[in-house]
Each structure stands twice: as C-alpha cells, then as structure tokens.
Design a protein around this motif. Sequence first.
Motif, PDB file in Angstrom:
ATOM      1  N   ASP A  87      -2.435   3.148 -15.271  1.00 59.71           N
ATOM      2  CA  ASP A  87      -2.470   3.177 -16.727  1.00 59.71           C
ATOM      3  C   ASP A  87      -2.735   4.604 -17.205  1.00 59.71           C
ATOM      4  OD1 ASP A  87      -2.754   2.777 -19.398  1.00 59.71           O
ATOM      5  OD2 ASP A  87      -4.609   1.609 -19.272  1.00 59.71           O
ATOM      6  N   PRO A  88      -1.774   5.238 -17.889  1.00 56.42           N
ATOM      7  CA  PRO A  88      -1.988   6.623 -18.342  1.00 56.42           C
ATOM      8  C   PRO A  88      -3.043   6.748 -19.429  1.00 56.42           C
ATOM      9  CG  PRO A  88       0.081   5.755 -19.192  1.00 56.42           C
ATOM     10  CD  PRO A  88      -0.430   4.739 -18.219  1.00 56.42           C
ATOM     11  N   ALA A  89      -3.449   5.612 -20.028  1.00 57.58           N
ATOM     12  CA  ALA A  89      -4.482   5.657 -21.069  1.00 57.58           C
ATOM     13  C   ALA A  89      -5.887   5.603 -20.483  1.00 57.58           C
ATOM     14  CB  ALA A  89      -4.284   4.510 -22.058  1.00 57.58           C
ATOM     15  N   ASP A  90      -5.992   5.336 -19.179  1.00 54.38           N
ATOM     16  CA  ASP A  90      -7.292   5.228 -18.517  1.00 54.38           C
ATOM     17  C   ASP A  90      -7.637   6.560 -17.858  1.00 54.38           C
ATOM     18  OD1 ASP A  90      -9.581   4.587 -17.161  1.00 54.38           O
ATOM     19  OD2 ASP A  90      -8.736   2.878 -16.073  1.00 54.38           O
ATOM     20  N   VAL A  91      -8.785   7.121 -18.202  1.00 55.29           N
ATOM     21  CA  VAL A  91      -9.200   8.422 -17.652  1.00 55.29           C
ATOM     22  C   VAL A  91      -9.304   8.362 -16.132  1.00 55.29           C
ATOM     23  CG1 VAL A  91     -11.040  10.139 -17.630  1.00 55.29           C
ATOM     24  CG2 VAL A  91     -10.413   9.026 -19.773  1.00 55.29           C
ATOM     25  N   LYS A  92      -9.702   7.211 -15.581  1.00 53.90           N
ATOM     26  CA  LYS A  92      -9.882   7.080 -14.138  1.00 53.90           C
ATOM     27  C   LYS A  92      -8.561   7.151 -13.376  1.00 53.90           C
ATOM     28  CE  LYS A  92     -14.112   4.301 -14.484  1.00 53.90           C
ATOM     29  NZ  LYS A  92     -14.762   3.007 -14.141  1.00 53.90           N
ATOM     30  N   SER A  93      -7.446   7.061 -14.102  1.00 53.02           N
ATOM     31  CA  SER A  93      -6.137   7.116 -13.445  1.00 53.02           C
ATOM     32  C   SER A  93      -5.725   8.542 -13.088  1.00 53.02           C
ATOM     33  CB  SER A  93      -5.060   6.506 -14.351  1.00 53.02           C
ATOM     34  OG  SER A  93      -5.357   5.162 -14.660  1.00 53.02           O
ATOM     35  N   TYR A  94      -6.516   9.517 -13.530  1.00 56.52           N
ATOM     36  CA  TYR A  94      -6.130  10.910 -13.351  1.00 56.52           C
ATOM     37  C   TYR A  94      -6.997  11.617 -12.309  1.00 56.52           C
ATOM     38  CZ  TYR A  94      -3.346  10.393 -17.593  1.00 56.52           C
ATOM     39  OH  TYR A  94      -2.423   9.988 -18.516  1.00 56.52           O
ATOM     40  N   ARG A  95      -6.382  12.590 -11.652  1.00 54.70           N
ATOM     41  CA  ARG A  95      -7.098  13.472 -10.741  1.00 54.70           C
ATOM     42  C   ARG A  95      -7.191  14.849 -11.399  1.00 54.70           C
ATOM     43  NH1 ARG A  95      -4.448  12.530  -6.668  1.00 54.70           N
ATOM     44  NH2 ARG A  95      -5.929  11.306  -5.457  1.00 54.70           N
ATOM     45  N   PRO A  96      -8.419  15.321 -11.651  1.00 59.04           N
ATOM     46  CA  PRO A  96      -8.552  16.632 -12.312  1.00 59.04           C
ATOM     47  C   PRO A  96      -8.312  17.785 -11.335  1.00 59.04           C
ATOM     48  CG  PRO A  96     -10.717  15.700 -11.863  1.00 59.04           C
ATOM     49  CD  PRO A  96      -9.716  14.668 -11.432  1.00 59.04           C
ATOM     50  N   ILE A  97      -7.386  18.654 -11.669  1.00 57.80           N
ATOM     51  CA  ILE A  97      -7.082  19.822 -10.842  1.00 57.80           C
ATOM     52  C   ILE A  97      -7.641  21.058 -11.538  1.00 57.80           C
ATOM     53  CG2 ILE A  97      -5.291  21.153  -9.701  1.00 57.80           C
ATOM     54  CD1 ILE A  97      -5.515  18.265  -8.737  1.00 57.80           C
ATOM     55  N   SER A  98      -8.636  21.685 -10.904  1.00 60.05           N
ATOM     56  CA  SER A  98      -9.284  22.858 -11.487  1.00 60.05           C
ATOM     57  C   SER A  98      -8.553  24.130 -11.055  1.00 60.05           C
ATOM     58  CB  SER A  98     -10.746  22.923 -11.059  1.00 60.05           C
ATOM     59  OG  SER A  98     -11.393  24.038 -11.611  1.00 60.05           O
ATOM     60  N   ASN A  99      -8.306  25.011 -12.010  1.00 63.73           N
ATOM     61  CA  ASN A  99      -7.570  26.247 -11.748  1.00 63.73           C
ATOM     62  C   ASN A  99      -8.421  27.460 -12.109  1.00 63.73           C
ATOM     63  OD1 ASN A  99      -4.544  25.268 -11.298  1.00 63.73           O
ATOM     64  ND2 ASN A  99      -5.434  24.053 -12.953  1.00 63.73           N
ATOM     65  N   LEU A 100      -8.474  28.425 -11.205  1.00 62.89           N
ATOM     66  CA  LEU A 100      -9.184  29.686 -11.426  1.00 62.89           C
ATOM     67  C   LEU A 100      -8.211  30.840 -11.250  1.00 62.89           C
ATOM     68  CD1 LEU A 100     -12.374  28.818  -9.364  1.00 62.89           C
ATOM     69  CD2 LEU A 100     -12.349  29.240 -11.825  1.00 62.89           C
ATOM     70  N   SER A 101      -8.532  31.962 -11.855  1.00 66.76           N
ATOM     71  CA  SER A 101      -7.639  33.118 -11.781  1.00 66.76           C
ATOM     72  C   SER A 101      -7.554  33.655 -10.360  1.00 66.76           C
ATOM     73  CB  SER A 101      -8.130  34.223 -12.716  1.00 66.76           C
ATOM     74  OG  SER A 101      -9.326  34.790 -12.219  1.00 66.76           O
ATOM     75  N   VAL A 102      -6.438  34.305 -10.050  1.00 68.58           N
ATOM     76  CA  VAL A 102      -6.214  34.804  -8.698  1.00 68.58           C
ATOM     77  C   VAL A 102      -7.188  35.925  -8.354  1.00 68.58           C
ATOM     78  CG1 VAL A 102      -4.475  36.507  -9.382  1.00 68.58           C
ATOM     79  CG2 VAL A 102      -4.421  35.551  -7.084  1.00 68.58           C
ATOM     80  N   LEU A 103      -7.606  36.712  -9.341  1.00 70.51           N
ATOM     81  CA  LEU A 103      -8.561  37.787  -9.054  1.00 70.51           C
ATOM     82  C   LEU A 103      -9.943  37.234  -8.725  1.00 70.51           C
ATOM     83  CD1 LEU A 103      -7.668  40.619 -11.602  1.00 70.51           C
ATOM     84  CD2 LEU A 103      -7.007  40.371  -9.204  1.00 70.51           C
ATOM     85  N   SER A 104     -10.315  36.133  -9.379  1.00 69.81           N
ATOM     86  CA  SER A 104     -11.604  35.513  -9.041  1.00 69.81           C
ATOM     87  C   SER A 104     -11.580  34.990  -7.609  1.00 69.81           C
ATOM     88  CB  SER A 104     -11.925  34.386 -10.021  1.00 69.81           C
ATOM     89  OG  SER A 104     -11.073  33.278  -9.825  1.00 69.81           O
ATOM     90  N   LYS A 105     -10.433  34.426  -7.210  1.00 71.76           N
ATOM     91  CA  LYS A 105     -10.325  33.921  -5.841  1.00 71.76           C
ATOM     92  C   LYS A 105     -10.277  35.069  -4.830  1.00 71.76           C
ATOM     93  CE  LYS A 105      -8.198  29.466  -6.852  1.00 71.76           C
ATOM     94  NZ  LYS A 105      -7.086  28.553  -6.551  1.00 71.76           N
TER      95      LYS A 105
END
Length: 543
Positions: A87-105
């Motif tokens: 269900d796209p309306a359910d928050v639990k249906s999603y996987r959060p992908i965190s993105n950081l800048s390449v210089l920080s990495k």
Amino acid sequence: MYTTAPSGCTLHNFQSLSIDNIVAAVRQLPDKQCASDPMPTRLLKDNVDVLAPFLTELCNRSLSLGTVPDIFKAAYVTPLLKKSDLDPADVKSYRPISNLSVLSKLLERIVAQQLLDYFRSHKLLPDLQSAYRAHHSTETAVLKVLSDILSAADTGSLSMLTLLDLSAAFDTVDHLILLRRLQTSYGLGGIVLAWLTSYLSNRTQYVHCSESTSTPLSVLFGVPQGSVLGPILFLLYTADLVRLVESFGLQPHLYADDTQIYGSCRPGATDHLQRRVTDCIAAVADWMRSNRLQLNTGKTEFLWCTSARRQHQLPTDQLAVGNDLLSPVSFVRDLGIYVDADLSMRTHVLRTAGRCFAVLRQIRSIRRSVTQPVLESLVVSLVLSRLDYGCATLAGLPSQLLDRLQSVQNAAARLIFGASRQVHVTPLLRSLHWLRVPERIAFRLAVLVYRCLHGTAPVYLSADLLRVSDVSSRQRLRSATTSALVGRRTQRSTIGDRAFAAAAPAVWNSLPEDVRASTTLQLFRRRLKSELFRRSLGPRHST
C-alpha cells in the motif's frame, strides 16, 4: 558496564594527509552521487589533480581541529516502496534511503581507514562479528555456525540454535553511551574523540519525495544511515554482546544486528542447555535495554539440530523469550541460508532450485528479444549467483540433492544455446566454461582455504586449519614438505565430513602441489578452475 581497553591501546590524534593520500582516496570512490553534490563524482575524479590541494587542506583541518562541517552532516532521505504490491499510502511500505554528499563520505573513508588500522593493530575488533568486515560475509558466518553444529552432531550431541533480531537497532544507538564506550573500551580520546563527538552531533535530515521536500529535523539518536562510519560504530557499540553470550558457556556469532546463539549437549542434558539459553537471552535483553536497544521477539526463532537418526531425541519444549513462548521450528533461514533440524540442507537446496527455475522461466520469455551474450549475462547474474550463494555450506551433501542444483545449471546452459532436453549438456557446459555444482562447491572451499593460509580470511575459519608441517610429530613425513593440511578424523562421513574443519582440508589436499603453491590469489583461482574444470567435464557426464 564497559569493557576496559587493554593497556597501551590509545588513539588521540589522526595522521596528517598528503595530496597523494587524497588523490588515491578520491579515485577509490564509487561512481555515485546525490542531489546535494555540486558535481558528479566522475567529474570529481577526472579533475582530482586540480582539486586535491583544496580537498587535502579541508580534510586536514577537520582532522586536526576535531570538527566536522555541518554541511557534511545533512542527509536527505528518499522513500522507496519495498514491494510493488504494498500500500503506497502506508508509511511502513517504504524503505528510507539516506543520502550524504560524496565529500562527506570521502572524509569518513579516510577516518574509517585510520580507525580500522588502529583497531586491527591492537586486535580490538570482535572476531565473531562478520558484518562490514573485509574478507567476512554472511556465508562465512553461517559456515562457521553450521560447521560447529555438524561437528557436535558427529559426536552424537544435540545442538540448539537461536536467532535473535533487534528492532531498528541502527536508529536507536545512544550517542553518549557510544562515545563513552569508544573512550573506555577502545582507548579513543583527544582530537579523535572530539572529531567523533562532532560527527555524531548536530546532524539533520529531511525527506525528499518527487518534487516535495520536508523541513529538516535533528537526528538525536542512531548511527548515520547511508554513511561509511555508521556501520563500524554500530559493530563497536554491540561488541560486548559476544562476551556476554560466552559467559553463559554458549557460542555467539553476530552479523550486524542479527545475533546467533548456539550450544551443544548430550541427549540427556537438553533441559540444562535450554535453561542456559533462556537465561542468556534474558541477559541479552537486559543488556540491550540498558544500551537503548530492543530485542525483536517477533523475529526470534530457535531450532534443535542433530543427525536424521537422532531426530526422535530432540525436545519439543517451548522457549521463553521475554513474555513470549516460542516453539522449536523444523528449519530456519539464517542470513539467507536455510538450515534444517536434521542438518540435511534439503530446504535450502529445494528453495534455491525453485527460485532459479522461476527466474529461468522469466528469462525464457525474453530469449528471442536479446542477443546470446546478453542472455548469458542475465543467467550468470540472476541464476548462477543464486546457485553459488552459500554453496560452501553444501559440501558433502548426497548426490541426489546436488543433482537438483545441477539440473538448474543444465537448464540454464540449454536456455542460452536454445537447446532441447535431448541435447547432451556436457559440450554446452564446456563451451560456457562452467564448473558443475560439486566442483563449484570445491572451488569455493579451496579459495577459502587459500585465504585462510594467507591471512585474508576470518580468524574463526583459519583456526580450524593446521598445516602438516606445523605438527612436530609429523615433520619427518613427506607431506610435511608440502602445503598439505591435517585432516580431521570424524565418526560419520555423512555428518562430520561436511564440517569445514574436515571438508576444507580434504578438498585442499586433493589439489596438485603446483596449484596449492600459487603465489597470488588470482593465479590460484585460475589454476584451480583449470584443475576442477578438467575433473568436472572428464569421464563422468550428466544429461
């Protein structure tokens, strides 16, 4: 309670970086970038010679002052639907992908390398934690656990395997506890500890979805998701779990937040073993609560294991985990590898074969729309990779089970060439230069042995191998002048011979000395495949 770092283990300052260090680090970056990067990573690599002096100054200032720029601590989160039917309306249906800048990495990679060099030189990393470690994998973790259980079953003992899981473990790490543990248990202080304090503090994140962006919020707990240092810090945060489990006379093995606890006993002592496991899990739950972590009882499973003929001796009592009572299961999925109560690996073989055939049916539907090289690439990446995953745990299985996996490989070869079932498969396998399933297993074991003997394998596997030349009573034997290994004596070939400590030396000792004496891993793999290919497609053929 915090474990105290050994005497003399301290790290208070980072090493200064040169331009050559930065150039090498930039060139090793993966070709990825996020929306917050001012330029594509490929463009950064192409112009690194020009930018290196500025990047060197930036990184050296950060390391010498013990501070991390705030812009390096801002992440944006992209929610991705886990499965198309959710269900796209359910928050639990999603996987959060965190993105950081390449210089920080880039800065994190430099710090991570210096920290890991320090931890390795003082042997501070937990041996029985296989996640985020070079030369460690889910396969080596399960291989170690299964090998111990097979060895116990070979002596007539019963084993109990419990799989624990944490709830949102990476997101609940307490920063103050983590920093104190880094100082007390790992000897970090001075500028190094100040830098890590700055790294964890004042972090923010916001959600970016389509054209919408949320308001940035502070991240008060957890290790940074999508970061380089985050996983390493989590391993250090949970390392004391190993000692805690061992204090109950049980054996642990961790893979990130997945914790395996197992032990063995004689058939008449199962009640005592189960009480020890119950007490151990209760202590683990208390430890987790005191460290702001939570045991996920809903994903906890346990399994009694022994040989097929002793299955009637396995207890059926429930196990108390918190307020829940769990019943023993007939098999578990351990890091993607299925382990049966009778140690037959039948469930793993059948499920692997079933999934591979399902993928082959999908590939067959587009066979006429792609070229043969593309077809072969799809089969290798989507089918053979599944066949090979965890194959070291299949050593010594009966031919009727391995034949089921071989039928997958045969069907894949025929699909690539558009051949019917009546066509003999051996010429097809020879043309593709594919090893048959038994030889693929032998290849994986032999490579693991080579890594063990050259210091590039987990310590928990290397400890099971012993050279003949290292045994004083056997140094006058002819085999002592070669790289032969001491074979382990077992009571039952169908059980004991499958353990890594027995199967690995048997495979290794069967190889010609010129293969075993290869000076590099690349050369060894090439010679090994040639040797096994000769055996694989020799007189014995399969249809």
